[in-house]
Design an enzyme around this catalytic site. Structure first.
Site, PDB file in Angstrom:
ATOM      1  CB  CYS A   1      28.142  81.851  45.020  1.00 15.16           C
ATOM      2  SG  CYS A   1      28.075  81.841  43.222  1.00 15.16           S
TER       3      CYS A   1
ATOM      4  CD  GLN B   1      30.753  77.953  55.781  1.00 15.32           C
ATOM      5  OE1 GLN B   1      29.768  78.390  55.192  1.00 15.32           O
ATOM      6  NE2 GLN B   1      31.992  78.223  55.394  1.00 15.32           N
TER       7      GLN B   1
ATOM      8  CG  HIS C   1      27.984  65.573  52.509  1.00 13.50           C
ATOM      9  ND1 HIS C   1      27.862  64.215  52.354  1.00 13.50           N
ATOM     10  CD2 HIS C   1      28.992  65.769  53.393  1.00 13.50           C
ATOM     11  CE1 HIS C   1      28.754  63.614  53.131  1.00 13.50           C
ATOM     12  NE2 HIS C   1      29.445  64.530  53.763  1.00 13.50           N
TER      13      HIS C   1
ATOM     14  N   GLY D   1      32.245  70.552  40.698  1.00 14.34           N
ATOM     15  CA  GLY D   1      31.335  71.550  40.143  1.00 14.34           C
ATOM     16  C   GLY D   1      31.639  71.935  38.707  1.00 14.34           C
TER      17      GLY D   1
ATOM     18  CD  GLU E   1      34.193  60.655  45.219  1.00 10.19           C
ATOM     19  OE1 GLU E   1      35.100  61.438  45.573  1.00 10.19           O
ATOM     20  OE2 GLU E   1      33.015  60.999  45.088  1.00 10.19           O
TER      21      GLU E   1
END
Lengths: 484, 490
Positions: free
Chosen positions: B45, B110, B132, B158, B393
């Site tokens: 989150c 992770q 991703h 986000g 980007e």
């Protein structure tokens, strides 16, 4: 402070607005109040003293080094600066904003006064809170305190009472009365009833010019000037809803909104709890409460903009929330106006398209509007006296004109529920009356139900008979000794 | 685990790399209905996790969050984010077994451990979504056969994903289905409903592949996005100081220069960025960029080749296994550079001055954007992907340098990007040594000192035509057009 002389000064602001041929002299011991309708150049004049604008003719003499300005623009600038600090797009952490105590410390030259003012305005409990957690009113208080504790040589307060609840505004007025004898003060005001007794001079702006300068002691001249502000408004007629796409029908036997045991909390901090509210069709409500009491939170539970609407027992427009409905199914029944909407409405868009976006509940226009919608929008523009500004960029309108357009945007679809969260914030007397008259007529002549949030007892809307007052927290009601 | 891309035949590799098409809005007429009534469980989150979840819930979907037990017990920020927003939060064991769709929105590094822990708990025939694809493509993670694996990647931070949704719009989004894991054949239907739930379908959805996303993302971030900006910062600062410009001014010009000039890039591409220069300066920047492109082209090719062969990710994962020794050493070295440690002057620099005094910065951005784009497209990546991973980007990354120089850029981008950025920088600085010897203050630091700004008409026409006809400008115009409605007044 020595005498400040503004001589034949013309200044440009962003190529879209100019002040013309300002001749003005500020002397020590004077306190000026600058008045004028929306877009007249009041704020520009204040900003000019604070160093904004490009002077293309004339000059200013004797301006002291430390001029502090508090305005809706400086508030917006701080909000923007905090937005720029937000690294959450990269760090993937949610950013609460710079802590209040840090923002205060940046400008402070008098810690003792700061402590007193923080106490006075009930910000003590918020010192460790992030900027983004503040309500609109709390943000305004923060800016005022920052300016006051910086020991300015000249203080320009552009609509200082806007966004403050009645208790806080009264405290500020008392404090300014004392401070005015120490710090030269210029107040830019929209409301004639906010002119303080200690004002020595009044100035009236019109079309970028300082058209009148009157000493307060000259009662006749003062009276005439205020009359000029109270221009008569034309007869209003409200354009119809779109015949091609009427608002979806609701079951008349059900309430529009029903909240049972409503509660909003962040961690251990409870904004409000055990709140029951039921809005029946045709029941117009006024909602009041001090800054930070959760008025906007409550409204956002209804609109679906507050995420905790999913943890509450809320029934709106035939939907029990959290059963698979989308927020767009809710929003189609609501028209909404607030100061935060105005700050969010930063898209590059014409006035006409802002109004059209009201049919689609979007900020910006992403659909193709129909002919009947365009025709309705033209009628609204006439009503607002903006026929010729249909294609002007929305961002070039004055703050007050933007607000009028957003109110009309909320009304174009004749929603079942119209929520006006401090609709008069930042408006001058004339536009304020226009808005209030318009809303009063909507209450009486359309099937739209109105929920109206307001601090000013003076802004009465006829037709409202139901009142909900949210209690404030302890910090808000605490008062402290006054030391200017 | 073996590199997935390398297990494919050349034909399959090319097919996957070349996958990127703009989907017609009519493909989303079913909205979120495919996921209505299903259980969506988000892992993580942070900003993406929270904001995507908020949108999905507001679109009428059933969303909850699962976090590691320790995060819940210690009431960490992720736990607060989810609970303050009224979401149900539970451990993997509590929520994953009931989930129809699991959204893995944790950081790349992770993924291996999270996925290994979560997949055994997932129910039969459920779906796992990524934003991703590094874990699948480079680490070669294999997911149980009955599970559908998709990717939905909004191409914005986000917070913007949320803001645009609230305004009734969305952000451009890339979706993909992992062909090895589409047992029911409904992967695309799930991905479309997910994209619609975040609002992405309103701003345009690109149908791509895991492979195209990963390979283009890696290439963009290590060359133009982070590598070129780091190398350019160090070289331009050192050159100015060497030629007698005050370090405070040099530092400020570089730190905020990238942001200012790429703001022009964001709105109107390379063309607009060069149009901000005077005519003589524009021609100068164009010529410098041409020279830079010739010098750096082999380096861009090498990066692309190493990404394609898997050599890059193998090297980086070896460093992960070796406690990030290389990464941390390079990070320290960057932190100690002269540019990084210089203090900025208080002197104001106007928006136009960043262009006028930063001709070389403009040339470097042009060269880097075009080389990255050209190299990607020549390697089989579609123009749309290449555009997003290069030009689109660049302003976002330049913005991080404006905040706290290279430290900020390197600490906030992913470890993957940072590692690649250092590799690029170490090769590029010596490569440009000879070029930099000829550079003087007229193109970086002081600006052209012109008595008059005359130019040769024919040369100017050539330069303008070359600028406007580059393929990155053409695709950029089309893609920015889709997003034009969301452009804000700046």
């Amino acid at each position: 402070m020595q005498i400040v002389r503004v001589q034949h000064c013309s200044a440009w602001f962003n190529d879209s607005f100019s002040l013309r041929a300002i001749n003005w002299q500020l002397e020590p011991g004077q306190c000026w109040v600058i008045l004028g309708h929306n877009g007249a150049g009041k704020s520009a004049l204040g900003a000019l003293l604070a160093g904004a604008g490009e002077i293309r003719a004339g000059h200013i003499e004797g301006l002291p080094p430390r001029v502090e300005l508090v305005s809706l623009a400086s508030q917006a600038a701080l909000i923007e600066a905090e937005r720029a600090k937000d690294d959450s797009d990269i760090t993937d952490e949610v950013f609460a904003g710079t802590p209040v105590h840090e923002l205060l410390a940046e400008h402070c030259r008098d810690p003792e006064l700061q402590a007193q003012l923080v106490q006075l305005f009930g910000l003590a409990a918020l010192l460790d809170s992030g900027f983004r957690q503040l309500s609109t009113g709390e943000t305004r208080k923060l800016l005022l305190i920052r300016a006051l504790v910086s020991k300015p040589d000249l203080l320009v307060l552009d609509e200082p009472y806007e966004g403050l609840d009645a208790a806080s505004a009264a405290k500020l007025a008392v404090y300014l009365a004392k401070r005015a004898s120490i710090t030269p003060l210029i107040l830019i005001l929209n409301r004639v009833d906010e002119i303080p007794a200690f004002a020595t001079h009044l100035g009236l702006m019109q079309g970028g010019e300082l058209v009148q300068q009157v000493p307060s002691s000259d009662h006749l001249a003062r009276q005439q000037m205020l009359q000029l502000l109270h221009l008569q408004t034309s007869d209003l007629s409200i354009p119809p809803p779109d015949p091609a796409a009427p608002a979806p029908p609701l079951n008349a036997a059900e309430p529009l909104v029903r909240i049972r045991q409503g509660r909003v909390a962040y961690g251990d901090k409870v904004v409000f709890s055990h709140l029951d509210w039921c809005i029946q069709p045709g029941q117009h409500w006024q909602l009041s409460g001090p800054n930070g009491s959760g008025k906007t939170c409550l409204l956002n539970l209804i609109t679906g903009d507050h995420p905790q609407c999913y943890n509450n027992d809320i029934f709106v427009f035939g939907y029990q929330r959290g059963q698979g409905e989308s927020i767009w199914e809710i929003k189609q029944h609501i028209g909404y106006v607030s100061s935060s909407l105005q700050w969010q409405y930063r898209v590059s868009i014409s006035v006409q398209n802002v109004l059209l976006s009201g049919f689609y509940d979007s900020i910006g226009l992403y659909q193709t509007a129909t002919d009947s919608q365009r025709s309705i929008v033209r009628q609204w523009l006439s009503l607002l006296g903006m026929d010729r500004r249909s294609d002007a960029p929305f961002q070039q309108l004055s703050f007050g004109d933007q607000r009028l357009v957003l109110i009309a945007r909320a009304m174009v679809k004749h929603p079942h529920l119209l929520i006006l969260d401090e609709p008069c914030l930042g408006l001058d007397d004339m536009n304020r009356q226009l808005v209030l008259a318009l809303v009063s007529r909507l209450c009486n002549e359309s099937s739209t139900t109105v929920v109206y949030v307001n601090h000013h007892g003076a802004d009465v809307i006829q037709g409202i008979e139901h009142y909900l007052a949210l209690p404030g927290n302890a910090a808000e009601t605490a008062s402290a000794a006054l030391v200017p | 685990m073996a590199n997935y891309f390398n297990t494919l035949s050349l034909r399959e590799q090319l097919a996957q790399l070349g996958k990127c098409e703009f989907m017609d809005p009519s493909a989303f007429s079913a909205g979120v209905s495919f996921l209505q009534g299903k259980k969506l469980v988000v892992i993580g989150c942070g900003s993406q996790g929270l904001n995507q979840g908020l949108n999905l819930r507001d679109s009428g979907l059933d969303v909850s969050y699962t976090l590691r037990e320790s995060a819940i017990r210690e009431k960490r920020q992720s736990w607060k984010n989810a609970t303050d927003n009224g979401f149900t939060v539970g451990t993997y064991a509590e929520l994953i077994p009931g989930a129809d769709l699991v959204l893995n929105l944790t950081p790349d590094k992770q993924h291996s451990s999270v996925v290994a822990e979560v997949v055994p708990l997932m129910k039969k025939n459920s779906c796992l979504a990524y934003s991703h694809g590094f874990n699948i493509v480079e680490e070669g993670m294999q997911i149980r056969d009955d599970i559908t694996v998709i990717m939905v990647a909004p191409k914005c931070p986000g917070t913007e994903v949320r803001e645009e949704y609230k305004r009734g719009f969305g952000v451009p989004t890339l979706i993909a289905v992992h062909e090895m894991n589409d047992p029911q054949g409904d992967g695309l239907a799930i991905a479309k409903a997910y994209a619609a739930g975040t609002g992405g379908h309103k701003a345009g959805v690109l149908m791509s592949s895991f492979i195209a996303e990963v390979k283009s993302d890696l290439m963009g971030e290590q060359t133009i996005l982070c590598g070129m900006l780091q190398t350019g910062s160090l070289l331009c600062f050192d050159k100015m100081v060497e030629k007698g410009i005050a370090p405070g001014y040099a530092s400020k010009l570089v730190q905020y220069g990238w942001e200012t000039i790429t703001e022009a890039l964001k709105h109107g591409g390379v063309t607009n960025m060069l149009d901000r220069l005077s005519n003589p300066a524009k021609i100068r920047a164009f010529d410098l960029a041409s020279e830079l492109k010739d010098i750096m082209r082999p380096l861009y090719h090498k990066h692309m080749d190493d990404i394609m062969s898997g050599a890059f990710s193998a090297g980086m994962m070896a460093d992960w296994a070796n406690d990030d020794v290389k990464l941390l050493g390079w990070r320290k070295e960057t932190g100690e550079s002269a540019f990084e440690t210089a203090t900025n002057t208080d002197q104001a620099i106007s928006e136009q001055e960043f262009f006028d005094h930063g001709i070389l910065l403009v040339a470097m951005v042009k060269a880097g954007v075009e080389l990255a784009y050209e190299t990607m497209t020549s390697a089989g990546i579609k123009a749309e992907s290449a555009y997003y991973e290069s030009l689109h980007e660049t302003p976002l990354i330049a913005n991080t340098i404006a905040r706290k120089k290279l430290y900020e850029m390197n600490s906030t981008i992913s470890d993957t990007a940072e590692y690649g950025c250092y590799l690029y920088n170490h090769a590029c600085v010596p490569l440009l040594a000879e070029f930099m010897q000829k550079i003087d203050l007229d193109v970086i630091g002081r600006g052209l000192s012109l008595v008059d700004t005359s130019v040769d008409n024919r040369r100017l026409i050539e330069v303008n035509a070359a600028l406007r006809s580059h393929s990155v400008e053409k695709i950029g115009q089309t893609l920015r057009g889709y997003m034009s409605a969301m452009k804000k007044i700046v």
